[in-house]
Scaffold this motif. Structure first.
Motif, PDB file in Angstrom:
ATOM      1  N   CYS A  94       0.820  -1.210   0.000  1.00  0.00           N
ATOM      2  CA  CYS A  94       0.000   0.000   0.000  1.00  0.00           C
ATOM      3  C   CYS A  94       0.852   1.257   0.000  1.00  0.00           C
ATOM      4  CB  CYS A  94      -0.976  -0.011   1.170  1.00  0.00           C
ATOM      5  SG  CYS A  94      -2.059  -1.454   1.180  1.00  0.00           S
ATOM      6  N   TYR A  95       1.949   1.206  -0.757  1.00  0.00           N
ATOM      7  CA  TYR A  95       2.879   2.331  -0.899  1.00  0.00           C
ATOM      8  C   TYR A  95       3.494   2.738   0.439  1.00  0.00           C
ATOM      9  CZ  TYR A  95       0.904   2.521  -5.555  1.00  0.00           C
ATOM     10  OH  TYR A  95       0.494   2.196  -6.830  1.00  0.00           O
ATOM     11  N   ALA A  96       3.689   1.765   1.327  1.00  0.00           N
ATOM     12  CA  ALA A  96       4.279   2.052   2.638  1.00  0.00           C
ATOM     13  C   ALA A  96       5.159   0.886   3.082  1.00  0.00           C
ATOM     14  CB  ALA A  96       3.178   2.289   3.667  1.00  0.00           C
ATOM     15  N   LYS A  97       6.106   1.175   3.963  1.00  0.00           N
ATOM     16  CA  LYS A  97       6.950   0.159   4.605  1.00  0.00           C
ATOM     17  C   LYS A  97       6.374  -0.103   5.997  1.00  0.00           C
ATOM     18  CE  LYS A  97      10.583  -0.356   1.837  1.00  0.00           C
ATOM     19  NZ  LYS A  97      10.913  -1.625   1.276  1.00  0.00           N
ATOM     20  N   SER A  98       6.159  -1.370   6.320  1.00  0.00           N
ATOM     21  CA  SER A  98       5.521  -1.711   7.590  1.00  0.00           C
ATOM     22  C   SER A  98       6.001  -3.055   8.121  1.00  0.00           C
ATOM     23  CB  SER A  98       3.997  -1.800   7.418  1.00  0.00           C
ATOM     24  OG  SER A  98       3.452  -0.616   6.921  1.00  0.00           O
ATOM     25  N   GLU A 119       7.449   5.466   3.656  1.00  0.00           N
ATOM     26  CA  GLU A 119       6.722   5.420   2.392  1.00  0.00           C
ATOM     27  C   GLU A 119       7.469   4.545   1.397  1.00  0.00           C
ATOM     28  OE1 GLU A 119       6.022   9.376   0.981  1.00  0.00           O
ATOM     29  OE2 GLU A 119       4.909   9.949   2.775  1.00  0.00           O
ATOM     30  N   ALA A 120       6.749   4.110   0.345  1.00  0.00           N
ATOM     31  CA  ALA A 120       7.351   3.311  -0.725  1.00  0.00           C
ATOM     32  C   ALA A 120       6.849   3.843  -2.060  1.00  0.00           C
ATOM     33  CB  ALA A 120       6.987   1.841  -0.563  1.00  0.00           C
ATOM     34  N   THR A 121       7.607   3.603  -3.098  1.00  0.00           N
ATOM     35  CA  THR A 121       7.241   4.097  -4.435  1.00  0.00           C
ATOM     36  C   THR A 121       6.399   3.102  -5.231  1.00  0.00           C
ATOM     37  OG1 THR A 121       9.315   3.265  -5.349  1.00  0.00           O
ATOM     38  CG2 THR A 121       9.282   5.565  -4.591  1.00  0.00           C
ATOM     39  N   ARG A 122       6.228   1.881  -4.709  1.00  0.00           N
ATOM     40  CA  ARG A 122       5.401   0.893  -5.399  1.00  0.00           C
ATOM     41  C   ARG A 122       4.364   0.339  -4.431  1.00  0.00           C
ATOM     42  NH1 ARG A 122       7.130  -4.426  -4.403  1.00  0.00           N
ATOM     43  NH2 ARG A 122       8.961  -4.477  -3.084  1.00  0.00           N
TER      44      ARG A 122
END
Length: 159
Positions: A94-98, A119-122
């Motif tokens: 979901c466009y995030a790092k978790s 955040e993430a780009t994909r």
């Protein structure tokens, strides 16, 4: 602080964004080609929608926490209650790092407990997800051992 999370699969992202903007009285805080998210304070919810070739409707629910320690507490509660969890560290979704811990409730509804730290780009790892029931079973404590290939697919699929 804990925040309820709801993720809904939609057939038309733009139409759904318009609907939820009206319902919440606010634009989404994140908008991508296949995804939108509202981080609302009233009600206190992380509400996400996506158009990713999944069946329309409620995809999963969850609880978002503010720290890795809080996530550990929630995962421990689930395990103490006799539930097997599927845990993920530093995953992209979901466009995030978790960091995440997944479980299915007695009715089979997928619950995601998670701590987001970037955040993430994909979009992330669920691009090749099997059907939600298969993910719930494989990720969230199917009592029977899964074949190695199915287990690897489930581990790569959970979001």
């Amino acid at each position: 602080m804990k925040r309820l999370h709801l993720h809904v699969s939609v057939p038309d992202l733009n139409q759904s964004i318009s609907f939820y903007e009206s319902l919440f009285g606010a634009p989404p805080s994140v908008v991508k080609d296949d995804y939108a998210k509202w981080m609302l304070d009233d009600p206190l919810v992380n509400f996400a929608i996506s158009q990713r070739a999944r069946a329309p409707g409620l995809d999963h629910v969850g609880i978002q926490v503010d720290s890795a320690d809080e996530l550990g507490v929630l995962a421990s509660r689930l395990k103490a209650a006799g539930n097997s969890t599927f845990d993920q560290e530093a995953t992209t979704c979901c466009y995030a790092k978790s960091d995440k811990s997944w479980v299915s409730d007695p009715a089979g509804l997928r619950w995601e407990t998670f701590y987001t730290f970037g955040e993430a780009t994909r979009y992330g790892e669920d691009e090749k997800l099997p059907e939600p029931q298969a993910v719930a079973s494989a990720c969230c404590g199917s009592p029977q051992p899964e074949p190695a290939q199915a287990q690897a697919q489930a581990q790569a699929a959970c979001c």
